[in-house]
Design a protein around this motif. Sequence first.
Motif, PDB file in Angstrom:
ATOM      1  N   SER A  40      18.002  -0.933  -9.970  1.00 14.05           N
ATOM      2  CA  SER A  40      19.371  -0.692 -10.411  1.00 14.05           C
ATOM      3  C   SER A  40      20.191  -1.971 -10.354  1.00 14.05           C
ATOM      4  O   SER A  40      20.950  -2.283 -11.280  1.00 14.05           O
ATOM      5  CB  SER A  40      20.020   0.395  -9.540  1.00 14.05           C
ATOM      6  N   ALA A  41      20.022  -2.760  -9.279  1.00 14.05           N
ATOM      7  CA  ALA A  41      20.794  -3.992  -9.111  1.00 14.05           C
ATOM      8  C   ALA A  41      20.426  -5.049 -10.138  1.00 14.05           C
ATOM      9  O   ALA A  41      21.249  -5.893 -10.497  1.00 14.05           O
ATOM     10  CB  ALA A  41      20.597  -4.541  -7.702  1.00 14.05           C
ATOM     11  N   LYS A  54       0.827  -1.201   0.000  1.00 11.55           N
ATOM     12  CA  LYS A  54       0.000   0.000   0.000  1.00 11.55           C
ATOM     13  C   LYS A  54       0.859   1.247   0.000  1.00 11.55           C
ATOM     14  O   LYS A  54       0.542   2.238  -0.671  1.00 11.55           O
ATOM     15  CB  LYS A  54      -0.919  -0.016   1.231  1.00 11.55           C
ATOM     16  N   GLU A  55       1.958   1.228   0.738  1.00  3.09           N
ATOM     17  CA  GLU A  55       2.907   2.339   0.765  1.00  3.09           C
ATOM     18  C   GLU A  55       4.297   1.786   0.459  1.00  3.09           C
ATOM     19  O   GLU A  55       5.088   1.502   1.382  1.00  3.09           O
ATOM     20  CB  GLU A  55       2.884   3.048   2.119  1.00  3.09           C
ATOM     21  N   PRO A  56       4.620   1.588  -0.805  1.00  2.77           N
ATOM     22  CA  PRO A  56       5.914   1.000  -1.160  1.00  2.77           C
ATOM     23  C   PRO A  56       7.080   1.914  -0.815  1.00  2.77           C
ATOM     24  O   PRO A  56       6.946   3.148  -0.795  1.00  2.77           O
ATOM     25  CB  PRO A  56       5.804   0.793  -2.673  1.00  2.77           C
ATOM     26  N   ASP A  57       8.217   1.306  -0.544  1.00  4.31           N
ATOM     27  CA  ASP A  57       9.452   2.041  -0.278  1.00  4.31           C
ATOM     28  C   ASP A  57      10.111   2.328  -1.630  1.00  4.31           C
ATOM     29  O   ASP A  57      10.777   1.468  -2.214  1.00  4.31           O
ATOM     30  CB  ASP A  57      10.375   1.198   0.607  1.00  4.31           C
ATOM     31  N   TYR A  58       9.935   3.536  -2.140  1.00  2.00           N
ATOM     32  CA  TYR A  58      10.417   3.855  -3.479  1.00  2.00           C
ATOM     33  C   TYR A  58      11.943   3.854  -3.555  1.00  2.00           C
ATOM     34  O   TYR A  58      12.516   3.530  -4.603  1.00  2.00           O
ATOM     35  CB  TYR A  58       9.861   5.206  -3.936  1.00  2.00           C
ATOM     36  N   GLN A  59      12.599   4.208  -2.467  1.00  2.00           N
ATOM     37  CA  GLN A  59      14.057   4.170  -2.467  1.00  2.00           C
ATOM     38  C   GLN A  59      14.555   2.733  -2.610  1.00  2.00           C
ATOM     39  O   GLN A  59      15.496   2.458  -3.359  1.00  2.00           O
ATOM     40  CB  GLN A  59      14.599   4.793  -1.167  1.00  2.00           C
ATOM     41  N   GLN A  60      13.914   1.802  -1.914  1.00  2.00           N
ATOM     42  CA  GLN A  60      14.294   0.398  -2.038  1.00  2.00           C
ATOM     43  C   GLN A  60      14.017  -0.115  -3.451  1.00  2.00           C
ATOM     44  O   GLN A  60      14.818  -0.866  -4.015  1.00  2.00           O
ATOM     45  CB  GLN A  60      13.553  -0.462  -1.010  1.00  2.00           C
TER      46      GLN A  60
END
Length: 502
Positions: free
Chosen positions: A277-278, A265-271
């Motif tokens: 990228s990986a 519902k509230e994803p961690d956009y930084q993760q």
Amino acid sequence: MLLRVVLSEMDIRRLSIEITPPSVEALCQVLRANLGLRGGFILQFEDPAFKDQLTNLTDIRDLPEERATLKVLFTTDAACSDSTLDTASLPSLSSGESDSQHWPEPFPIPEFSHDVELTLQEANGRYAKDGSVLMIPKGMKTDILDTLADSMSKISPYPERQHYENVAKALVEKHPSLKEPGCGKGWYGWFHSLKFKLGNYRQKLSAAGCPEVRVNKRKGEEAKGPHMKKSKKGEVHYCPDPPEGLSDEDMEEKRRMMEVEVLKKEPDYQQIDELMSATFSKRRKENVGDQPLIGDVIARWPAMFCERQVRAEFKRVVSTDLLESFLDGLDELAPRLLEVYEAATKSAKKPALKAILDCLKKDDTNERRRTAALLGLPQYLREEPSDIIRMCDAHGETLAEAMEGMQLGLLIGYEGDNQDAFPHEVFNVAVVVEGTVVLHNFKDVPSSFAMLLGIIYCVNLEYPRAMKYSFEFLQRVVMKIKPDQASARVHGIRNKLLRYNL
């Protein structure tokens, strides 16, 4: 300059270079060519101003003049960074040029085997005295070509003509005794020899598992086809190697983590940024090598289909910021484009183009000028955009009806009655691929055009045939990606724009 290059605690190398590179980016490419470095990395150096403590190298002038110790820090990003911090919210948006930055000018000729270097040293001395050139033994020529092919392939296994020429020129400039007798340029034979050698060397790379070459290994009936999967639209990282220390299983696990995170519902956009990228090399291997349907791409990489990730992925592929490059280039060219369009409509042969220009007479804003410049481009280039750019009443017809027959393009929605070539106010613009909306909720045509171009690069699609010259113009002239390889039609309109600039 003598460099001590620390790759890891167990891998510390010594490298001597004759000419100090003019920039940090050029130094990165020298290290790639001579040490075989792949993937993204940043450089640190022992700073005498801080008692030889490690400091990020941001200016080549900070390096000690004769001897320096460098530490290479590998990253999951796909490009060598100058370690400049970026304040934007998107990942990996440091400044970058086209792929020409990966071919240093002049090309750094590597050291050959000891016996070859001794022979060349003696031959170069004779050349300096009386101009005599070396009669090259077959084994020596093979050694030279093998070494050069290895260095070139570390930058790209598919060099272009100017890259072969640059290497051949650099070779005879460093070792003038290798010039060809009776040849004006003195390097043309080396140019052809390098092309043949790289072709054979790619077979070795394929057998060794190089991703960018293995995608072209075909079997059976496929092997008879002419199609070659290689960078055609200026991609800097077309099919890169996996990040250092990450196996295919590791990247698959990170892909699954991304799938889970994006559904929250509230994803961690930084993760999500870090996971995308990986897994970049795995995603490119799939999109380039397998050419999956868009539905399969969405199912496996759901996080990619938003503006944030399209911009980040485009940056990884091309090393250029998508929106900034597109809009800045468009703003620079739009006034002259509109003048060229205006001149073309005086003969009354392009009524569709005139209808687009007439829209500006009602409301001449910067955004509408951008829109007119883009929508007028296929009309001016004598292309048929009806299956690629469509207008529809957002409340008057179903989405399926509006998208019928669309393989790739933009669906521009408006509200109410619209009798003009393009609506005064845009309700919603969607990017469509294979009859599927992959991006939407854009409120202006220029940004959605940039996103369409971004999707083409991210998913490794071909330009739509009906508008291939328009998209080529956007790539080579507006965004200045591989501008020197324009087709005759695009070259013609570019020359007209230059005349209007005078």
